[in-house]
Design a protein around this motif. Structure first.
Motif, short mmCIF file in Angstrom:
data_model
loop_
_atom_site.label_atom_id
_atom_site.label_comp_id
_atom_site.label_asym_id
_atom_site.label_seq_id
_atom_site.Cartn_x
_atom_site.Cartn_y
_atom_site.Cartn_z
N GLY A 215 0.57 -1.90 -0.20
CA GLY A 215 0.48 0.25 -0.08
C GLY A 215 0.81 1.28 0.11
O GLY A 215 0.33 2.53 -0.09
N LYS A 216 2.26 1.48 -0.06
CA LYS A 216 3.15 2.36 -0.07
C LYS A 216 3.92 2.49 -1.17
O LYS A 216 4.55 3.63 -1.18
N VAL A 217 3.91 1.76 -2.46
CA VAL A 217 4.27 2.16 -3.46
C VAL A 217 3.40 2.70 -4.42
O VAL A 217 3.09 1.51 -5.02
N ARG A 218 3.76 3.53 -4.71
CA ARG A 218 2.46 4.72 -5.46
C ARG A 218 2.72 5.90 -5.44
O ARG A 218 4.59 6.15 -4.71
N PRO A 219 2.44 7.46 -6.14
CA PRO A 219 2.48 7.75 -6.46
C PRO A 219 2.62 8.74 -5.40
O PRO A 219 2.05 8.91 -4.16
N GLY A 220 3.14 10.15 -5.34
CA GLY A 220 3.19 11.41 -4.57
C GLY A 220 4.43 10.78 -3.31
O GLY A 220 4.50 11.24 -2.61
N ARG A 221 5.08 9.78 -3.32
CA ARG A 221 6.70 9.33 -2.36
C ARG A 221 7.59 10.09 -2.88
O ARG A 221 7.88 10.75 -3.85
N ARG A 222 7.88 11.30 -1.70
CA ARG A 222 9.46 11.58 -2.68
C ARG A 222 10.50 11.15 -2.76
O ARG A 222 10.54 10.07 -2.03
N VAL A 223 10.84 11.17 -3.64
CA VAL A 223 12.54 10.30 -4.32
C VAL A 223 13.85 11.64 -4.29
O VAL A 223 13.71 12.83 -3.95
N GLN A 224 14.90 11.47 -3.50
CA GLN A 224 15.78 11.93 -3.74
C GLN A 224 17.16 11.44 -3.86
O GLN A 224 17.11 9.80 -3.96
N LEU A 225 18.24 11.91 -5.17
CA LEU A 225 19.77 11.74 -5.68
C LEU A 225 20.41 12.47 -5.40
O LEU A 225 20.64 14.00 -5.22
N THR A 226 21.67 12.00 -4.06
CA THR A 226 22.52 12.93 -3.95
C THR A 226 23.97 12.16 -4.66
O THR A 226 23.80 10.69 -4.66
N PHE A 227 25.28 12.92 -4.52
CA PHE A 227 26.54 12.16 -4.93
C PHE A 227 26.96 12.99 -3.64
O PHE A 227 27.36 14.03 -3.62
N THR A 228 28.23 11.90 -2.93
CA THR A 228 29.56 12.42 -2.30
C THR A 228 30.56 12.56 -3.29
O THR A 228 30.55 11.90 -2.88
#
Length: 517
Positions: free
Chosen positions: A77-90
């Motif tokens: 029930g949590k894998v759906r549109p509207g979830r925050r995504v973040q891509l970072t690089f160190t």
């Protein structure tokens, strides 16, 4: 965990932490399709409109944890549109964490007939999903465009970062009513005029006004030389080698040689009823009734007149200016409201001023090409400045070039720094011998392709030649060395960054600099 410094997380739980079970999806990223990040204008030219950035990727899902319909999964029930995504690089040398992307899932779907049962994810930047929710704001007077951008972001519930220029346009009157946040922002940017732009970069909302390329060092000084030199192996030291396949556009499709702007000049009129209801409205003892009132014109200093029988009626206004307000009626005992009116000072159109700018020679050569912007909030003077700048800048073709460079582990670190730091409106130098190109360009669009999570990181930049500038010695008959056969004709609507009035630059203050358009 990170792979070659990259870390991709999805906040499946919706708690804004990105630290929950299965929310670090870095190890699941599939090599195909390529992870892509895009931001900048939605077309190649400065006249392009406000874009929505995008990112796409696919995740291995053999364990079916990410399958949206898997009731046994801890993410059910949590894998759906509207979830925050973040891509970072160190950064491997400095340890700096660079935010490459922040947005939200727009579409998730599984591919059951593909090896690895991948979950494909399509994302939009955080600006891509305020949706069609309509805004309604108070009426503002003498507001700068940057301030209006902040009002819209507040009204839309924006929680990300902000990097907002103050704006050159001062809007005599501004309000938003029955428009979504994206449309409201687009009209404000149009009212600022090119090369103003608004976009989201790594979760930060950026607004740049029409003067930003005249005052920002990144736009005035080259941030790198990109080359395709013949014969190979020659050329300046410290350049960045362009991958083969540069795309050249002569810019003919972006010519604008005509600009017509109708400016509605509004003034406060006499106080009057701006909204009336004569529908009988009963209110029970201790009850509350809420009524939405919308006027034809924006108004200010609103009050309410109530005609009621029975017990007393109290009315509260949600606000006293704007194009609408909400009336909250309460009564301690039974009452009947027979008539209800909002009395205010309406701000009505007193006259319409038509601003017209044309380049006759360009029209004769290319036909009439009209700017499609809608600077509905600009004053007549700002509209004139916008029209002149648009026509002066785009009456002739302005080449657009798309180039790519790449970084892979083992290459010089300066390539990594270049790939990670380029931004919209940065100035770069392009030398492409097969095209005969050797000169400055400004970045309009940035596109990252991260292949196998950093095995190769390809940066593609869409660039346009800089705006024309005023001659260094414009005809000035009262200044020695700028008279006949010495000075040059000035360009209408074009500013010179070396002489424009700036209080933060020595020699360009009062009695030294000139007002910018």
């Amino acid at each position: 965990m990170a792979v070659r410094g990259y870390r991709l997380t999805v906040d499946w739980s919706g708690d804004n932490s990105h630290d929950g079970p299965h929310e670090d999806v870095t190890s699941r990223v599939r090599p195909d399709p390529v992870l892509e990040v895009t931001y900048g204008r939605d077309s190649s030219a400065t006249a392009g409109q406000i874009p929505t950035g995008s990112m796409g990727f696919a995740l291995n899902n053999l364990d079916r944890v990410l399958s949206p319909q898997n009731a046994a999964s801890p993410l059910a029930g949590k894998v759906r549109p509207g979830r925050r995504v973040q891509l970072t690089f160190t950064h491997p040398t400095t340890g700096q964490i660079i935010n490459l992307w922040a947005g939200i899932t727009d579409r998730v779907f599984t591919e059951p007939n593909t090896a690895g049962l991948p979950l494909s994810v399509e994302c939009l930047d955080a600006w891509g999903r305020p949706g069609a929710e309509s805004l309604s704001t108070p009426l503002y007077r003498g507001l700068r465009t940057g301030d209006a951008i902040n009002v819209v972001l507040d009204a839309a519930g924006w929680t990300g970062g902000r990097d907002i220029d103050p704006g050159a346009t001062v809007m005599p009157w501004w309000w938003a009513e029955d428009v979504d946040a994206g449309t409201a922002i687009e009209r404000i940017v149009d009212s600022e005029g090119p090369p103003a732009i608004a976009y989201v970069q790594a979760g930060t909302f950026v607004f740049r006004d029409r003067h930003h390329r005249l005052i920002r060092d990144r736009s005035l000084t080259s941030q790198g030389m990109y080359t395709h030199i013949q014969p190979a192996g020659t050329g300046p030291a410290g350049d960045y080698k362009i991958l083969r396949g540069a795309i050249y556009d002569d810019g003919l499709s972006n010519i604008v040689n005509s600009c017509t702007i109708n400016v509605e000049e509004r003034i406060p009129a006499d106080r009057a009823e701006v909204w009336v209801s004569e529908e009988p409205t009963p209110i029970g003892a201790g009850g509350t009734v809420t009524i939405f009132a919308q006027a034809d014109d924006p108004f200010m200093d609103a009050t309410v007149v109530v005609d009621a029988v029975g017990g007393p009626v109290t009315v509260a206004l949600s606000r006293t200016s704007g194009r609408s307000t909400i009336l909250t009626l309460t009564a301690p005992s039974d009452a009947l409201v027979n008539r209800l009116s909002v009395v205010a000072t309406p701000v009505t159109v007193a006259r319409t001023v038509k601003i017209v700018e044309e380049d006759v020679s360009s029209i004769d050569e290319f036909g009439q090409q009209t700017w499609q912007g809608e600077p509905v909030w600009a004053s007549a003077s700002d509209a004139q400045a916008i029209a002149r700048r648009v026509v002066s800048t785009y009456a002739t073709a302005r080449p657009i070039i798309t180039v790519s460079i790449a970084y892979a582990p083992g290459m010089p670190s300066r390539y990594l720094d270049q790939v990670m730091t380029r931004q919209v409106s940065d100035r770069i130098w392009l030398r492409i011998d097969p095209l005969g190109v050797n000169g400055p360009f400004l970045i309009e669009r940035v596109h990252h392709e991260i292949i196998r999570l950093g095995a190769i990181h390809r940066l593609t930049l869409t660039c346009e030649v800089p705006d024309p500038v005023q001659p260094a010695t414009v005809f000035t008959f009262d200044v020695a060395g700028r008279g006949f056969d010495q000075g040059g004709f000035g360009l209408s609507g074009i500013d010179n960054p070396a002489t424009m009035l700036r209080f933060d630059v020595a020699g360009q203050g009062f009695d030294q600099g000139f007002f910018a358009s």
